[in-house]
Design an enzyme around this catalytic site. Structure first.
Site, PDB file in Angstrom:
ATOM      1  CB  SER A   1      -8.701  -1.294   4.214  1.00  0.00           C
ATOM      2  OG  SER A   1      -9.025  -2.583   3.796  1.00  0.00           O
TER       3      SER A   1
ATOM      4  CD  GLU B   1      -5.539   1.292   2.167  1.00  0.00           C
ATOM      5  OE1 GLU B   1      -5.778   1.883   1.102  1.00  0.00           O
ATOM      6  OE2 GLU B   1      -6.125   0.255   2.534  1.00  0.00           O
TER       7      GLU B   1
ATOM      8  NE  ARG C   1      -4.140  -1.722   0.265  1.00  0.00           N
ATOM      9  CZ  ARG C   1      -4.166  -3.028  -0.040  1.00  0.00           C
ATOM     10  NH1 ARG C   1      -3.125  -3.619  -0.578  1.00  0.00           N
ATOM     11  NH2 ARG C   1      -5.269  -3.733   0.185  1.00  0.00           N
TER      12      ARG C   1
END
Ligand code: EPU
Length: 337
Positions: free
Chosen positions: A237, A333, A162
């Site tokens: 997420s 995130e 990520r």
């Protein structure tokens, strides 16, 4: 090129936050962006993709560029693979469907990830054992201050979990105009490392899955676990899964023997943030207009009228609880504006 004044961003971010953009500028080709940079000299600029990995906590006074550069083009082809150049404004899931329909393999596990192609390299999107970095050949972008075009190879993008150079040195400084993908022709090497995919295929009696079978399975799994942003605002997420050193992990495991973990090749241990959040009692919990989704607490949702600040505040509450109970820092995130 059109400059729209005072546009509501409610339909331009999957959280459905109703913030105002003072100057909203859709761009359809590279030259539109160069025109904006020329015309709006020295004005601060922000780039918007699909708004699916974004929490907007205030009105946007900068020039907000909406990347609408389209096009999916096969530029090289041999017996085994194709090289495809895709406009940053294409919808990610539509690219996946195009690839599967043409029997080009490599991104079928990434079906139904919301957002645009141009945003995908920034956080190196990933799901079910595949990450964008496995198939991305390179990225073309425009540097907003230098007003120059660049082409980066996969290596130069510094992809990690990520993460990429576009979240660090180049954060907020570039607009990704095109992404190159190297996709396979049949026979494909499928990624079935995630047990949940294998399980679904077995249940359906599929012994030799095609990339279409995998794509359909991923769509089914995601639909069953993740809320549809059209029905319940969310941004996938909200937190990354934290990674711990062996020492940190072992000391936490002593206190919490049931802790879920995955050993990584780097010798670190990845802990599902969803598990940590659930253990802190947040799964399915509503907090004003926001809350943790009932089937996947890593996903924060907007029940209708949440402001970005309200969701941010709730996310801080979760972070604090996880830190207090486990001593683990979890990080957002999503991008917070
Ligand atoms: N878990 C719980 N409670 C829950 C749900 C999950 O404890 O309610 C624990 C379980 O131990 C489970 C583990 O969390 O085995 C992992 O759950 P899941 O397979 O749903 O994956 P994740 O780690 O929570 C990541 C990505 C998702 C991606 C899935 C599947 C991150 C931050 N998220 O989630 O990506 O779809 O794996 O590959 O890495 C996104 O980035 O927006 C996203 C949705």
């Amino acid at each position: 090129m059109e400059i729209i004044k005072n546009k509501s961003l409610k339909n331009f971010n999957t959280f459905g936050i109703d913030a105002n953009a003072e100057f909203f500028i859709p761009i359809k080709k590279k030259n539109d962006l160069f025109d904006v940079l020329e015309k709006e000299k020295n004005q601060p600029i922000k780039i918007l993709g699909g708004g699916s990995n974004l929490l907007i906590t205030q009105d946007i006074s900068e020039c907000l560029i909406k990347n609408e550069i389209k096009g999916i083009q096969v530029i090289l082809e041999n017996e085994n693979e194709v090289l495809v150049r895709v406009g940053g404004g294409e919808i990610w899931h539509e690219l996946v469907l195009w690839a599967v329909a043409n029997n080009y393999g490599g991104i079928e596990n990434l079906a139904l990830i919301p957002g645009t192609v141009g945003a995908a390299p920034i956080q190196n999107i990933g799901a079910y054992g595949v990450e964008l970095k496995n198939v991305c050949e390179g990225v073309e972008f425009i540097h907003l201050e230098e007003k120059k075009e660049y082409a980066f190879s996969n290596d130069e993008c510094h992809f990690f979990y990520r993460d990429s150079i576009f979240k660090h040195e180049l954060k907020g400084k570039i607009c990704i105009t095109h992404v190159f993908f190297r996709l396979s022709k049949a026979p494909h090497s499928l990624n079935l490392t995630y047990g949940v995919i294998k399980g679904h295929l077995e249940k359906k009696g599929i012994k030799n899955p095609t990339i279409k079978n995998i794509c359909d399975t991923v769509i089914e799994i995601r639909n069953s676990k993740l809320p549809d942003p059209k029905e319940l605002g969310n941004s996938g997420s909200f937190f990354k899964n934290p990674e711990l050193s062996k020492e940190e992990f072992l000391s936490i495991k002593k206190k919490f023997p049931d802790i879920v973990s995955y050993a990584l090749p780097s010798k670190k241990y990845k802990i599902p943030a969803a598990w940590l959040i659930e253990q802190c009692g947040f799964k399915g919990v509503r907090y004003g207009n926001t809350g943790c989704y009932k089937y996947q607490p890593l996903v924060l949702v907007n029940y209708g009228n949440a402001t970005g600040k309200e969701i941010q505040l709730f996310s801080e509450k979760i972070k604090k609880a996880v830190r207090k109970k486990f001593g683990i820092f979890i990080q957002a995130e999503v991008n917070i504006w």
